[in-house]
Design an enzyme around this catalytic site. Structure first.
Site, mmCIF file in Angstrom:
data_model
loop_
_atom_site.group_PDB
_atom_site.id
_atom_site.type_symbol
_atom_site.label_atom_id
_atom_site.label_comp_id
_atom_site.label_asym_id
_atom_site.label_seq_id
_atom_site.Cartn_x
_atom_site.Cartn_y
_atom_site.Cartn_z
ATOM 1 N N HIS A 62 -20.704 60.709 -7.443
ATOM 2 C CA HIS A 62 -21.543 61.081 -8.350
ATOM 3 C C HIS A 62 -20.434 61.606 -9.548
ATOM 4 C CE1 HIS A 62 -19.978 64.317 -5.786
ATOM 5 N NE2 HIS A 62 -20.410 65.149 -6.389
ATOM 6 N N ARG A 63 -19.294 62.360 -9.283
ATOM 7 C CA ARG A 63 -18.314 62.836 -10.305
ATOM 8 C C ARG A 63 -17.744 61.353 -11.036
ATOM 9 N NH1 ARG A 63 -16.213 65.872 -7.502
ATOM 10 N NH2 ARG A 63 -17.334 67.583 -7.536
ATOM 11 N N LYS B 162 -9.891 67.831 -11.159
ATOM 12 C CA LYS B 162 -10.903 67.263 -11.833
ATOM 13 C C LYS B 162 -10.080 66.613 -13.166
ATOM 14 C CE LYS B 162 -14.822 69.786 -10.885
ATOM 15 N NZ LYS B 162 -15.867 70.578 -11.349
ATOM 16 N N PHE C 160 -14.120 68.256 0.291
ATOM 17 C CA PHE C 160 -14.150 69.716 -0.026
ATOM 18 C C PHE C 160 -15.602 69.908 0.164
ATOM 19 C CE2 PHE C 160 -16.030 70.323 -4.152
ATOM 20 C CZ PHE C 160 -15.721 69.015 -4.717
ATOM 21 N N GLY C 161 -16.198 71.245 -0.017
ATOM 22 C CA GLY C 161 -17.506 71.446 -0.008
ATOM 23 C C GLY C 161 -18.375 70.940 1.065
ATOM 24 N N TYR C 162 -19.684 70.295 0.861
ATOM 25 C CA TYR C 162 -20.391 69.853 1.711
ATOM 26 C C TYR C 162 -19.863 68.451 2.219
ATOM 27 C CZ TYR C 162 -23.272 73.557 -0.423
ATOM 28 O OH TYR C 162 -23.670 74.730 -0.657
ATOM 29 N N THR D 105 -12.537 72.957 -18.037
ATOM 30 C CA THR D 105 -12.217 73.241 -16.581
ATOM 31 C C THR D 105 -10.716 73.720 -16.427
ATOM 32 O OG1 THR D 105 -12.316 72.330 -14.493
ATOM 33 C CG2 THR D 105 -11.479 70.847 -16.110
ATOM 34 N N ASP E 146 -21.090 69.770 -14.557
ATOM 35 C CA ASP E 146 -21.476 70.919 -13.366
ATOM 36 C C ASP E 146 -21.961 70.006 -12.388
ATOM 37 O OD1 ASP E 146 -21.637 73.568 -12.469
ATOM 38 O OD2 ASP E 146 -23.764 73.280 -12.846
HETATM 39 P P1 IMP Z 1 -18.550 71.904 -9.276
HETATM 40 O O1 IMP Z 1 -19.455 72.208 -10.292
HETATM 41 O O2 IMP Z 1 -17.925 70.373 -9.485
HETATM 42 O O3 IMP Z 1 -17.446 73.099 -9.398
HETATM 43 O O4 IMP Z 1 -19.305 72.071 -7.809
HETATM 44 C C1 IMP Z 1 -19.867 73.311 -7.419
HETATM 45 C C2 IMP Z 1 -20.332 73.131 -5.845
HETATM 46 O O5 IMP Z 1 -20.875 71.910 -5.588
HETATM 47 C C3 IMP Z 1 -18.982 73.009 -5.187
HETATM 48 O O6 IMP Z 1 -18.294 74.265 -5.078
HETATM 49 C C4 IMP Z 1 -19.403 72.295 -3.735
HETATM 50 O O7 IMP Z 1 -19.942 73.343 -2.988
HETATM 51 C C5 IMP Z 1 -20.445 71.383 -4.282
HETATM 52 N N1 IMP Z 1 -19.881 70.150 -4.832
HETATM 53 C C6 IMP Z 1 -19.710 69.216 -5.872
HETATM 54 N N2 IMP Z 1 -19.314 68.375 -5.577
HETATM 55 C C7 IMP Z 1 -19.105 68.146 -4.417
HETATM 56 C C8 IMP Z 1 -18.602 67.050 -3.810
HETATM 57 O O8 IMP Z 1 -17.948 66.051 -4.250
HETATM 58 N N3 IMP Z 1 -18.309 67.183 -2.265
HETATM 59 C C9 IMP Z 1 -18.829 68.223 -1.721
HETATM 60 N N4 IMP Z 1 -19.208 69.400 -2.474
HETATM 61 C C10 IMP Z 1 -19.501 69.303 -3.690
#
Ligand code: IMP
Length: 194
Positions: A178-179, A14, A150-152, A9, A70
């Site tokens: 989740h992460r 992260k 961020f994101g959703y 990454t 991912d």
């Molecule tokens: P990544 O694989 O961690 O880069 O996540 C891919 C996509 O999933 C991100 O660009 C977000 O749209 C969504 N996503 C993943 N984890 C989160 C989170 O913890 N909160 C909100 N959106 C997430």
């Protein structure tokens, strides 16, 4: 000798989260640290496939122990979408506002709001692959709430809470996400084998 492990990454957040949790016994290297600037295509149909593609790419090219992750959102009423398209659901990569709008529009009038965030990790350790999966269950709100994360995050309410990830402190989210869950499983494994 300190063992080394590549985290495939370039996302500093992260990286810091993993480094802070993993302690001293393993040195974590980023793609930057190993001089890898290749565009690794995420063409898998599942989170697990995408994680596996990335870790195999690094292992095959550099012959180093490595892992990759991912993640994404999976909504029951949308048959698991946005899924592996989470980052580019609206068509434009990383446009979180448009991605949220698309989810809300597709769920309009839908009573079943169940969803989950998923993280899959693929680790290649001594040429063998191991998988770890973290999941947090929740529901999709009808409107955004909160500006954290961020994101959703502004539309995702984890089960057992009455606030969204967007209203939660980063500290608390990082405790239950989740992460975090997937990373804890990875670290428990590494503590056993290293
Ligand atoms: P990544 O694989 O961690 O880069 O996540 C891919 C996509 O999933 C991100 O660009 C977000 O749209 C969504 N996503 C993943 N984890 C989160 C989170 O913890 N909160 C909100 N959106 C997430």
């Amino acid at each position: 000798m300190t063992r080394q492990l590549v985290f495939a990454t370039n996302n500093r957040h992260k990286l810091e989260e993993v480094v802070s949790k993993i302690g001293e016994q393993i040195k974590i290297l980023s793609l930057d640290d190993i001089g890898c600037y290749d565009d690794i295509e995420e063409i898998g149909k599942t989170f697990r496939e995408n994680a596996s593609i990335k870790s195999h790419y690094i292992h095959n090219k550099y012959n180093l122990n490595c892992f990759s992750d991912d993640s994404g959102l999976s909504v029951d009423a949308l048959n698991g979408e946005p899924g592996v398209f989470s980052a580019r659901y609206s068509g434009e990569y990383g446009n979180h506002q448009a991605n949220i709008n698309k989810v809300l529009a597709k769920l309009k009038g839908t009573a079943n709001r169940k969803a989950r965030f998923v993280t899959d990790i693929s680790l290649i350790w001594n040429s063998k692959e191991y998988f770890f999966e973290g999941i947090i269950e929740g529901t999709i709100r009808k409107e955004r709430s909160g500006t954290e994360g961020f994101g959703y995050d502004p539309i995702f309410q984890p089960d057992g809470y009455d606030i969204t990830f967007g209203e939660m402190s980063l500290e608390e989210k990082n405790r239950i996400s989740h992460r975090a869950n997937a990373i804890e499983q990875l670290i428990a494994f590494l503590e056993e084998v290293s």
